[in-house]
Write an enzyme that holds these catalytic residues in place. Sequence first.
Site, PDB file in Angstrom:
ATOM      1  N   GLY A  13      38.148  -4.227  68.014  1.00 56.68           N
ATOM      2  CA  GLY A  13      36.817  -3.998  68.609  1.00 56.68           C
ATOM      3  C   GLY A  13      36.402  -5.173  69.478  1.00 56.68           C
ATOM      4  N   ASP A 141      31.497  -9.284  62.787  1.00 53.23           N
ATOM      5  CA  ASP A 141      31.287  -9.167  61.333  1.00 53.23           C
ATOM      6  C   ASP A 141      31.333 -10.515  60.611  1.00 53.23           C
ATOM      7  OD1 ASP A 141      31.356  -6.478  61.942  1.00 53.23           O
ATOM      8  OD2 ASP A 141      33.434  -6.225  61.297  1.00 53.23           O
TER       9      ASP A 141
HETATM   10  O1  F6P Z   1      34.441  -4.803  63.256  1.00 54.77           O
HETATM   11  C1  F6P Z   1      33.442  -4.681  64.219  1.00 54.77           C
HETATM   12  C2  F6P Z   1      32.701  -3.378  64.060  1.00 54.77           C
HETATM   13  O2  F6P Z   1      31.693  -3.314  65.054  1.00 54.77           O
HETATM   14  C3  F6P Z   1      32.103  -3.133  62.682  1.00 54.77           C
HETATM   15  O3  F6P Z   1      30.934  -3.875  62.441  1.00 54.77           O
HETATM   16  C4  F6P Z   1      31.915  -1.632  62.720  1.00 54.77           C
HETATM   17  O4  F6P Z   1      31.931  -1.106  61.415  1.00 54.77           O
HETATM   18  C5  F6P Z   1      33.105  -1.158  63.508  1.00 54.77           C
HETATM   19  O5  F6P Z   1      33.575  -2.278  64.253  1.00 54.77           O
HETATM   20  C6  F6P Z   1      32.826  -0.032  64.456  1.00 54.77           C
HETATM   21  O6  F6P Z   1      34.011   0.361  65.045  1.00 54.77           O
HETATM   22  P1  F6P Z   1      34.105   1.349  66.287  1.00 54.77           P
HETATM   23  O7  F6P Z   1      33.755   0.572  67.520  1.00 54.77           O
HETATM   24  O8  F6P Z   1      35.512   1.806  66.271  1.00 54.77           O
HETATM   25  O9  F6P Z   1      33.126   2.453  66.038  1.00 54.77           O
END
Ligand code: F6P
Length: 362
Positions: A13, A141
């Site tokens: 991410g 996170d």
């Molecule tokens: O790890 C970063 C994060 O933004 C988390 O806080 C969240 O749960 C996840 O990635 C969301 O992922 P995606 O962008 O795949 O929805």
Amino acid sequence: MNNKRIGVLTGGGDCPGLNAVIRAIVKQGITEYGMEITGLIDGYKGLIENNSKVLRLKDISGILTRGGTILGTSNRDNPFQYQTENNGKKEIKDVSEQVLENIKKLNLSSLIVIGGDGSLKIANELYKKGVPIVGVPKTIDNDLSCTEITFGFDTALVTATEAIDKLHSTAESHHRVMIVEVMGRNAGWIALHSGIAGGADLILLPEMPFSIDKICKKVIERHSIGKKFSIVVVAEGAYEAGSSVVVKKIVNDISMPVRLGGIGNRVGDEIEKKTGIETRVTVLGHLQRGGTPSAFDRILATRFGSMAVKMVNEEKSGIMVALKNAEIVSVPIEEAIQKPKYIDPESQIINIARSIGISFGN
Ligand code: F6P
């Protein structure tokens, strides 16, 4: 092999500050060490498909303040478990040998991997296969071990705190309970810090399972002393004692397919039902991942990028740069990926929060 040709990729991410790391690597790599820097497009996908571009000084001009990553990223493309299609049938293959071939073709002597837990685990596997690698920890996170903080976290915190500030005034005017659901996966760092900074009354963390009755007791107590509104910050990974996390969806991400979300609405419904006080829920979602990096994140990202390229120049490998006691150091990637960094419920910051009247609903 040209010892000064290095590859850079951003995996998993995105988060604010990735471009600041890339900028530091390119600036220092070119001007101080005479390196050539190759950017891999869309994370490990660029290595699998041999898709890259040489980064020159003009390519990084003006990117310090930009969120996201100029290289693109992906959390799907793991070379050890790569998803392909054969005659319409989905298959999972180990294409790591193809990655090694491409590294040779590109004549890269080292790789810098800017990523979280998942990307660094892959980096460590490639390192074990002989690829010289230096890791740079990123994630909003803040759940990576061996570093006190990751860049991206501070910007997410600023966004979440600003949102809580805005919700405060409307909560007060309408005498409502306002719930703010923040990201963080199974770690409560964003919730804890934004909750304290934003003056929350309750903070619900994955590390401290809550009781709905205790949450309602706190809200009613406040009501009875004339505080007719309450602010509740809920981490997306928080859950009720005896229950489990609320899963929003399962996505096509081989290493971490579970996406959390929905606990804010569940808690909101329960509070309204049990206390009769009007309750509203705001889910901040990806707003926390976007936007211009905070000054803190720009500086941390620049320090990480600078140290990473220095380590490569010194031919160090299998390490991740990290922040310890306000200094940038290096630690083995192997150690950093052992287990995530969670909040200790007995830690000083939790006790301080309790001392100023914040409830954790437990
Ligand atoms: O790890 C970063 C994060 O933004 C988390 O806080 C969240 O749960 C996840 O990635 C969301 O992922 P995606 O962008 O795949 O929805």
